[in-house]
Design a protein around this motif. Sequence first.
Motif, PDB file in Angstrom:
ATOM      1  N   ALA A   1       0.830  -1.210   0.000  1.00  0.00           N
ATOM      2  CA  ALA A   1       0.000   0.000   0.000  1.00  0.00           C
ATOM      3  C   ALA A   1       0.862   1.257   0.000  1.00  0.00           C
TER       4      ALA A   1
ATOM      5  N   LEU B   1      -2.559   2.438   8.611  1.00  0.00           N
ATOM      6  CA  LEU B   1      -3.412   2.857   7.493  1.00  0.00           C
ATOM      7  C   LEU B   1      -4.890   2.679   7.810  1.00  0.00           C
TER       8      LEU B   1
ATOM      9  N   PRO C   1      -7.162   5.246   4.787  1.00  0.00           N
ATOM     10  CA  PRO C   1      -6.472   4.887   3.544  1.00  0.00           C
ATOM     11  C   PRO C   1      -5.608   6.031   3.019  1.00  0.00           C
TER      12      PRO C   1
END
Length: 251
Positions: A28, A103, A106
């Motif tokens: 990510a 996270l 996001p």
Amino acid sequence: MNVPEPRPRGAILVVPCYNEAGRLDRGAFLRAVEGTPWLSLIFVDDGSTDETSTVLIELAEASDAISWIALEQNRGKAEAVRIGLLAALERQPGQIGYWDADLSTPLDTVAGFRALLVRREDVDWVLGSRVRLLGRRIARRPLRHYLGRVFATCASVALGMPVYDTQCGAKLFRVTDDLAALLEEEFISGFAFDVELLARLVDTDGRERASSRIVEFPLKSWRDVPGSKLNVRAALRAFIGLFRIRSRYGR
């Protein structure tokens, strides 16, 4: 410590880490910087005793937009964030901020924060706000939600401004002449440093002008990630920190 050249006038996010090796989503973070040419990340390893440093080395080697700072001993999230923000300021970006390592917010949300700062020159601080509204996915454990609401109410009273969510770990600031001055001293409250940073702004600018510079950004998505260090004991320490902040900065 790996310190690449900053992306011109972009945004730098500080990500504090303490024993986060098992929770860091490497993919990510890499996708975020690869897909966002104006974004850089500075991880601060706060004296971790697990394999966090190994993960951060791998991330820094994988992208020139990622760097990391290693603290020899655990100094707490507040100090890790402060050190990271000061390091970010040295690279002269357009915006700096901090983001939780798990996270829970996001990373793609930062684009909306930055767009607001670019669009509105009167706004200097954007604070993520976990408001449970229809059409939004804000998933918080009941205990965390209710403790958070009580704390936020007390923080709002202490600051004298109607802030809804001081503790969300997603914040972005426009780089201004006075921002570094707000970060010069260590925070007196490790668990309520977000409130203390706001109190310093109020102490410097006055409540009316400080309030006019801040926008709370309702998040579209937020989730509790297993392994959070927030518990009743930590919440109690945060309330004690709030009392200390009120005693020092209250007018």
